[in-house]
Enzyme design. Sequence first.
Site, PDB file in Angstrom:
ATOM      1  N   ASN A  45      55.862  19.295 115.784  1.00 15.79           N
ATOM      2  CA  ASN A  45      56.473  19.892 114.586  1.00 15.79           C
ATOM      3  C   ASN A  45      57.642  20.806 114.953  1.00 15.79           C
ATOM      4  OD1 ASN A  45      54.534  18.710 112.902  1.00 15.79           O
ATOM      5  ND2 ASN A  45      53.108  20.394 113.265  1.00 15.79           N
ATOM      6  N   HIS A 131      47.867  21.094 101.779  1.00 14.71           N
ATOM      7  CA  HIS A 131      47.314  21.436 103.087  1.00 14.71           C
ATOM      8  C   HIS A 131      45.977  22.186 102.976  1.00 14.71           C
ATOM      9  CE1 HIS A 131      47.346  23.746 106.990  1.00 14.71           C
ATOM     10  NE2 HIS A 131      47.792  22.582 107.423  1.00 14.71           N
ATOM     11  N   GLU A 176      53.643  21.736  98.047  1.00 16.26           N
ATOM     12  CA  GLU A 176      54.450  21.842  99.268  1.00 16.26           C
ATOM     13  C   GLU A 176      55.812  21.254  98.948  1.00 16.26           C
ATOM     14  OE1 GLU A 176      52.362  20.033 102.589  1.00 16.26           O
ATOM     15  OE2 GLU A 176      50.475  20.899 101.899  1.00 16.26           O
ATOM     16  N   SER A 180      53.246  17.300 104.564  1.00 16.75           N
ATOM     17  CA  SER A 180      53.140  17.241 106.021  1.00 16.75           C
ATOM     18  C   SER A 180      52.748  15.879 106.577  1.00 16.75           C
ATOM     19  CB  SER A 180      52.145  18.291 106.496  1.00 16.75           C
ATOM     20  OG  SER A 180      50.888  18.101 105.892  1.00 16.75           O
ATOM     21  N   ASP A 205      54.797  25.877  99.403  1.00 19.71           N
ATOM     22  CA  ASP A 205      54.634  25.997 100.856  1.00 19.71           C
ATOM     23  C   ASP A 205      55.737  25.167 101.515  1.00 19.71           C
ATOM     24  OD1 ASP A 205      53.871  25.902 103.502  1.00 19.71           O
ATOM     25  OD2 ASP A 205      51.766  25.414 103.110  1.00 19.71           O
ATOM     26  N   HIS A 208      57.004  22.580 106.273  1.00 19.25           N
ATOM     27  CA  HIS A 208      57.746  21.501 106.940  1.00 19.25           C
ATOM     28  C   HIS A 208      59.195  21.403 106.467  1.00 19.25           C
ATOM     29  CE1 HIS A 208      54.262  19.961 109.092  1.00 19.25           C
ATOM     30  NE2 HIS A 208      53.600  20.390 108.030  1.00 19.25           N
ATOM     31  N   LYS A 239      56.649  25.831 112.947  1.00 19.84           N
ATOM     32  CA  LYS A 239      57.164  24.467 113.000  1.00 19.84           C
ATOM     33  C   LYS A 239      58.639  24.486 113.416  1.00 19.84           C
ATOM     34  CE  LYS A 239      53.121  23.153 110.877  1.00 19.84           C
ATOM     35  NZ  LYS A 239      52.247  23.337 109.747  1.00 19.84           N
TER      36      LYS A 239
END
Length: 380
Positions: A45, A131, A176, A180, A205, A208, A239
């Site tokens: 990541n 997540h 998100e 992810s 979130d 990523h 990440k």
Amino acid sequence: MRSPADELAERSAAALHRQLRTLSAASGASLTLANGDVLQNFGSNDYLGLASHPALKKAAINAATRYGTGSRSSRLVTGSLDIYQRLESRLARLKRTDAALTFSTGYAAAVGTLTALLRKGDTVILDKLCHASLIDGARLSGAKIRVFPHNSLTKLRKILEQTPTTWHTRTIIVTESVFSMDGDFAPLREIVDLKDEFGAWLLVDEAHAFGLFGDHGSGRAEQLGLHHAIELQMGTFSKAAGSAGGYLAASGEIIELLVNSARSFIYSTAPPPAQAAASLTAIDLIDSAEGRARRETLSTHIAAIAPKTSDACHIIPYPIGDAERAVAVSAQLMERGFFVPAIRYPTVPRDSARLRISLTADHSSHDIEQLRNALESVGA
Ligand SMILES: *Cc1c(COP(=O)(O)O)cnc(C)c1O
């Protein structure tokens, strides 16, 4: 008493057993196994390759020299080292929010934020693919949990219609910005419109996406011009920022409330100062010409290997389905010198096992071409 051996055997039978693989070294683009074998790393990541950047290493070393290795207490007990405040004001400036708070990990940020802001009588509405840290925070909060199918605006609207928010309750939508394990995007503009229509809050979130989207690299909220529209902007430095530590960027009031009530912040020792220093340097790099150049390198790699869809990004899932087959294909790639992880239940839903290819700015164009050939040779 239930036997641990039986539980392990059940996992093995379903090809869901996991084992730690010892590495003696790693970079964005390669892994060195304990036996000395070197693999091309397509599972990291560290999307911008910052985890081995000399400037981050130097910042961490200098901070360890100045402050020591451990932080010695929770920030509320003996005082808060200036490096955390510097990190938080730099982050708030990047995110264009009033304030920000950092946590030891992204996991702690998710759990701390949701449990502090929600209580019994409130409602938390999660995307189905959120997540584990967000799910755990929602569960621990005591709020009523509702789940909408991945990116389904129709179902989200329906749930909001059924969720009266009063002056003394809260409703928080959680999603998100880049997912992810699927590498796809949430329809953030539409979700912002919905939460405004129903008077809910939104937690996004950006784990990523941080470092990767927008001119300054702060994430999808910046890229879409939504930084003022999202109440709770969460993410991690673990990440693309190549460091560690979670964050929440929000209004000054919300941050003050979290300092007073987020249990994963209050009852946990502050992360090492070296971690904060590396994160601070990472932000400066992300928001610089070098950060932009690294994002461009990554875009070139994405264009060379991803399916030609409009929203391809640095996470490319190769759907396989069966867990056993996913593990076998991943093992074949490893024999050819490529590490591409097989992702299985419970990280993804049952029977949706996949290879998850992640690209970094540390890869060369030659690495990407070799991976393409290897994928073809194993029939993926
Ligand atoms: C990795 C991740 C986290 C947790 O962050 P850590 O810093 O690794 O604890 C939270 N949310 C999402 C979506 C993640 O991918």
